[in-house]
Motif scaffolding. Structure first.
Motif, mmCIF file in Angstrom:
data_model
loop_
_atom_site.group_PDB
_atom_site.id
_atom_site.type_symbol
_atom_site.label_atom_id
_atom_site.label_comp_id
_atom_site.label_asym_id
_atom_site.label_seq_id
_atom_site.Cartn_x
_atom_site.Cartn_y
_atom_site.Cartn_z
ATOM 1 N N PHE A 441 0.819 -1.156 0.006
ATOM 2 C CA PHE A 441 -0.070 -0.050 0.067
ATOM 3 C C PHE A 441 0.974 1.282 0.045
ATOM 4 O O PHE A 441 0.595 2.146 -0.833
ATOM 5 C CB PHE A 441 -0.814 0.018 1.144
ATOM 6 C CG PHE A 441 -1.679 1.089 1.264
ATOM 7 C CD1 PHE A 441 -3.238 1.158 0.364
ATOM 8 C CD2 PHE A 441 -1.821 2.112 2.005
ATOM 9 C CE1 PHE A 441 -3.814 1.990 0.233
ATOM 10 C CE2 PHE A 441 -2.713 3.230 2.096
ATOM 11 C CZ PHE A 441 -3.873 3.191 1.062
ATOM 12 N N ILE A 442 1.839 1.106 0.759
ATOM 13 C CA ILE A 442 2.550 2.471 0.869
ATOM 14 C C ILE A 442 4.126 1.962 0.961
ATOM 15 O O ILE A 442 4.517 0.686 1.562
ATOM 16 C CB ILE A 442 2.554 3.423 2.091
ATOM 17 C CG1 ILE A 442 1.298 4.083 2.145
ATOM 18 C CG2 ILE A 442 3.579 4.370 2.293
ATOM 19 C CD1 ILE A 442 1.070 4.983 1.082
ATOM 20 N N GLY A 443 4.945 2.457 0.352
ATOM 21 C CA GLY A 443 6.631 1.862 0.216
ATOM 22 C C GLY A 443 6.916 1.353 -1.139
ATOM 23 O O GLY A 443 6.488 2.271 -2.160
ATOM 24 N N ASP A 444 7.395 0.408 -1.387
ATOM 25 C CA ASP A 444 7.606 -0.130 -2.755
ATOM 26 C C ASP A 444 7.040 -1.599 -2.783
ATOM 27 O O ASP A 444 7.265 -2.541 -2.274
ATOM 28 C CB ASP A 444 9.271 -0.233 -2.865
ATOM 29 C CG ASP A 444 10.217 0.923 -3.077
ATOM 30 O OD1 ASP A 444 9.420 1.959 -3.174
ATOM 31 O OD2 ASP A 444 11.380 1.179 -2.465
ATOM 32 N N SER A 445 6.202 -1.488 -4.058
ATOM 33 C CA SER A 445 5.849 -2.770 -4.838
ATOM 34 C C SER A 445 6.871 -3.303 -5.375
ATOM 35 O O SER A 445 7.994 -2.578 -6.008
ATOM 36 C CB SER A 445 4.954 -2.534 -5.517
ATOM 37 O OG SER A 445 3.447 -2.261 -4.892
ATOM 38 N N LYS A 446 7.086 -4.666 -5.871
ATOM 39 C CA LYS A 446 8.235 -5.435 -6.277
ATOM 40 C C LYS A 446 7.739 -6.380 -7.193
ATOM 41 O O LYS A 446 6.493 -6.954 -7.363
ATOM 42 C CB LYS A 446 8.993 -5.890 -5.264
ATOM 43 C CG LYS A 446 9.693 -4.904 -4.366
ATOM 44 C CD LYS A 446 10.732 -5.715 -3.335
ATOM 45 C CE LYS A 446 11.281 -4.637 -2.555
ATOM 46 N NZ LYS A 446 12.197 -5.176 -1.731
ATOM 47 N N VAL A 447 8.647 -6.554 -8.337
ATOM 48 C CA VAL A 447 8.680 -7.875 -9.202
ATOM 49 C C VAL A 447 9.750 -8.744 -8.758
ATOM 50 O O VAL A 447 10.929 -8.228 -8.512
ATOM 51 C CB VAL A 447 8.429 -7.478 -10.693
ATOM 52 C CG1 VAL A 447 8.812 -8.536 -11.504
ATOM 53 C CG2 VAL A 447 7.551 -6.627 -11.068
ATOM 54 N N MET A 448 9.429 -9.982 -8.719
ATOM 55 C CA MET A 448 10.510 -10.940 -8.201
ATOM 56 C C MET A 448 10.451 -12.300 -9.389
ATOM 57 O O MET A 448 9.425 -12.324 -9.833
ATOM 58 C CB MET A 448 10.315 -11.500 -6.801
ATOM 59 C CG MET A 448 10.252 -10.260 -5.652
ATOM 60 S SD MET A 448 10.025 -10.923 -4.193
ATOM 61 C CE MET A 448 12.024 -11.335 -3.733
ATOM 62 N N ARG A 449 11.499 -12.803 -9.632
ATOM 63 C CA ARG A 449 11.802 -13.961 -10.416
ATOM 64 C C ARG A 449 12.098 -15.082 -9.569
ATOM 65 O O ARG A 449 13.102 -15.240 -8.563
ATOM 66 C CB ARG A 449 12.720 -13.442 -11.292
ATOM 67 C CG ARG A 449 13.044 -14.887 -12.582
ATOM 68 C CD ARG A 449 13.938 -14.352 -13.575
ATOM 69 N NE ARG A 449 15.218 -14.161 -12.767
ATOM 70 C CZ ARG A 449 16.168 -15.088 -12.842
ATOM 71 N NH1 ARG A 449 15.766 -16.381 -13.050
ATOM 72 N NH2 ARG A 449 17.321 -14.937 -12.244
ATOM 73 N N TRP A 450 11.658 -16.229 -9.915
ATOM 74 C CA TRP A 450 11.825 -17.755 -9.336
ATOM 75 C C TRP A 450 13.089 -18.170 -9.955
ATOM 76 O O TRP A 450 13.057 -18.128 -11.126
ATOM 77 C CB TRP A 450 10.716 -18.699 -9.645
ATOM 78 C CG TRP A 450 11.031 -19.830 -8.923
ATOM 79 C CD1 TRP A 450 11.246 -21.054 -9.780
ATOM 80 C CD2 TRP A 450 11.150 -20.189 -7.753
ATOM 81 N NE1 TRP A 450 11.378 -22.129 -8.958
ATOM 82 C CE2 TRP A 450 11.210 -21.742 -7.647
ATOM 83 C CE3 TRP A 450 10.948 -19.473 -6.238
ATOM 84 C CZ2 TRP A 450 11.393 -22.344 -6.435
ATOM 85 C CZ3 TRP A 450 10.807 -20.366 -5.233
ATOM 86 C CH2 TRP A 450 11.221 -21.836 -5.079
ATOM 87 N N ASP A 451 14.169 -18.201 -9.286
ATOM 88 C CA ASP A 451 15.410 -18.767 -9.968
ATOM 89 C C ASP A 451 15.797 -20.301 -9.634
ATOM 90 O O ASP A 451 16.853 -20.669 -10.000
ATOM 91 C CB ASP A 451 16.613 -17.917 -8.993
ATOM 92 C CG ASP A 451 16.824 -18.382 -7.555
ATOM 93 O OD1 ASP A 451 16.044 -19.330 -7.117
ATOM 94 O OD2 ASP A 451 17.965 -17.946 -7.083
ATOM 95 N N GLY A 452 14.672 -20.925 -9.173
ATOM 96 C CA GLY A 452 14.616 -22.378 -9.140
ATOM 97 C C GLY A 452 14.609 -22.840 -7.545
ATOM 98 O O GLY A 452 14.604 -23.882 -7.287
ATOM 99 N N ALA A 453 15.013 -22.079 -6.818
ATOM 100 C CA ALA A 453 15.240 -22.140 -5.304
ATOM 101 C C ALA A 453 14.374 -21.257 -4.542
ATOM 102 O O ALA A 453 13.905 -21.769 -3.729
ATOM 103 C CB ALA A 453 16.556 -22.257 -4.918
ATOM 104 N N MET A 454 14.245 -19.967 -5.017
ATOM 105 C CA MET A 454 13.569 -18.831 -4.260
ATOM 106 C C MET A 454 13.156 -17.760 -5.165
ATOM 107 O O MET A 454 13.704 -17.478 -6.335
ATOM 108 C CB MET A 454 14.633 -18.352 -3.093
ATOM 109 C CG MET A 454 15.748 -17.854 -3.428
ATOM 110 S SD MET A 454 16.881 -17.342 -2.223
ATOM 111 C CE MET A 454 15.905 -16.133 -1.298
#
Length: 547
Positions: A441-454
């Motif tokens: 809601f406030i702060g930073d929204s993010k995009v993350m990628r699955w690297d095979g473990a996390m």
């Protein structure tokens, strides 16, 4: 005797009249054939005129002038019809002048012009029809100016061209210049080697070596299409009996509003409604050609409805356990090994996010997931071809659950580190790689990628009152739409080369809560729920930047 005095007087008068008439004819004839003088600031020879430091294009030149040159002139532009008074010109030259614009029809009225040299000037812009009418032109030079681009089809109708010189300009080889590359591959005129001054991908490359398909000029945008006069908090699109429908949850009106596409009026119209109380989610689910709708309510419990084709209406068939689902916030439907499930995220302190399973007659509670955590969102996805759930919560980091095939239940696998206060998680794929959008809601929204473990961070986005960060796929286009209660909604488009999202568009939506896509009649629409304003529908339109 006669009257001699009168006779002589008459003869003299007649002679005087003849003389006056003759003189008048001579004077008139002299004015008619007298050649125009060479204009001030110009030097004229038998068939050539050279003008230097003139402030404007003169309108009169000796009639036998067929070549005209302007050097170091002071006018700012070549305006329309500048040479209509010199139709006999065969050569026209401009060099070392200060004008920066060539207007439309600037060379109108020059049917015999064969050579046009516009060199070493400060031209920043040429009108699309600047050279209109120059059908006899065989040599055109625009060398060593400040040109960064040329308007499309500026050479149209100049079929006699055998030579075009564009050297020494700062041409940007983008979509606006794609037409020139196409023209170069079809014209009979010869061109000297010219080079791109940008963009970086083409900088220093020969334009002569580029091909039309080198340019990716198709872009897209979401254009406002229809405004619906109600607020909504969630939206979903679904197909039933080969027809497409959309459904909006209206919390203030207490209804699930179903819309269908009007193929005549080309708009969305009311199809049906389900009356409820403080509705937050209306989730359609099709099982064996039967349409079910899970209606989540903040008060009065949640319910399941089934579409009765014979009665042509929705009928309530089941209540959902109010002891487990006290404050529903999100619903996901999915299938595992041919069996149908849905899960409700519960955001109350006493409730529990619960998975329900279809048993052929109804839905029963299959598994409760971590109670007391006030879950705000649940996302179903497959990681390494295995079913998973990601639960977002206001009291802990997003938790990842994995399906245990032997136990036929979800087991807690891990959480997503350093991501507190995540309101929701939504996933998407690009070329087989798995990504998630995490909303704050406030702060930073993010995009993350699955690297095979996390999951690992790829990109951050400033969030100012964001309740939704929705990935949307349309054909080869991948978007992420970040809503905002305090600002404009930001649309981002995936850049394959960068492996990141780049800003694409802004949408004015009041308090957006959910987005969904629906494809109808080869058209694609974006549905946007608004908690404090009109619900909006946008059409996804393709745009050719080379036009």
């Amino acid at each position: 005797m006669g009257y001699p005095g009168r006779a002589v007087s008459g003869w003299k008068g007649w002679t005087l009249m003849v003389w006056v008439a003759a003189v008048s004819l001579v004077l008139a004839d002299g004015r008619r054939v007298r050649p125009p003088r060479c204009p001030v600031g110009c030097t004229c020879t038998k068939d050539n005129a050279l003008c230097e430091n003139v402030r404007s294009v003169p309108h009169t030149f000796p009639s036998d002038v067929v070549s005209l040159s302007f050097v170091k002139s002071g006018f700012n532009e070549i305006i329309e019809g500048s040479f209509v008074h010199t139709p006999a010109l065969q050569l026209l030259l401009f060099t070392a002048n200060s004008f920066d614009l060539i207007d439309e029809d600037a060379f109108l009225g020059l049917p015999h012009l064969e050579y046009l040299f516009i060199e070493n000037n400060k031209i920043a812009s040429i009108s699309p029809y600047a050279f209109r009418g120059l059908k006899a032109l065989i040599h055109l030079s625009l060398a060593y100016n400040n040109l960064e681009t040329l308007p499309k089809d500026v050479f149209k109708g100049m079929d006699a061209l055998t030579k075009v010189d564009l050297r020494g300009n700062n041409l940007i080889c983008d979509c606006k210049l794609k037409w020139l590359v196409e023209w170069m591959h079809h014209t009979n005129a010869t061109l000297d080697q010219i080079y791109c001054s940008g963009p970086p991908i083409y900088q220093g490359k020969k334009i002569n070596d580029l091909l039309p398909h080198s340019f990716d000029c198709i872009t897209a945008e979401f254009a406002s299409y229809q405004s619906l006069k109600f607020e909504s908090i969630s939206v979903g699109a679904f197909t039933f009996d080969e027809d497409q429908y959309v459904v909006f949850a209206q919390p203030f009106a207490g209804t699930c509003s179903f819309l269908e596409w009007d193929h005549v009026e080309m708009t969305f119209r009311t199809y049906d409604t389900i009356e409820s109380t403080s509705t937050v989610v209306c989730k359609p689910m099709v099982i064996d050609n039967h349409l079910f709708v899970i209606v989540a309510q903040l008060f009065g419990g949640s319910h399941i409805y089934k579409r009765d084709p014979s009665a042509n209406k929705f009928i309530k068939i089941q209540d959902i356990d109010i002891l487990k689902i006290r404050k529903p916030n999100d619903i996901e439907t999915f299938m595992i090994d041919g069996e149908s499930f849905f899960v409700i995220a519960d955001s109350s302190k006493a409730g529990s996010t619960t998975v329900y399973k279809w048993n052929g007659n109804g839905f029963y509670s299959h598994q409760s997931l971590h109670p007391w955590f006030r879950d705000t969102d649940v996302e179903y996805l497959e990681i390494s071809n295995k079913p998973h759930l990601i639960l977002s919560s206001s009291s802990q980091r997003p938790v990842v659950y994995q399906w245990n095939r032997s136990q036929k239940q979800f087991d807690r696998r891990t959480d997503i580190p350093e991501m507190e206060d995540v309101f929701s998680v939504k996933h998407f794929r690009v070329k087989g790689e798995l990504f998630i959008c995490l909303t704050r809601f406030i702060g930073d929204s993010k995009v993350m990628r699955w690297d095979g473990a996390m999951f690992k961070e790829v990109q951050t986005f400033p969030s100012r009152g964001s309740m939704v960060f929705q990935p949307v796929s349309i054909g080869n286009w991948q978007y992420a739409i970040l809503g905002s209660d305090y600002s404009l909604t930001q649309v981002y488009q995936w850049d394959t080369e960068r492996g990141q999202f780049v800003p694409s568009q802004e949408l004015n939506i009041q308090a957006p809560r959910a987005f969904s896509m629906v494809s109808i009649d080869d058209r694609v629409f974006l549905l946007a729920s608004s908690f404090k304003g009109k619900t909006q529908i946008y059409e996804h339109l393709m745009i050719d930047l080379s036009n």
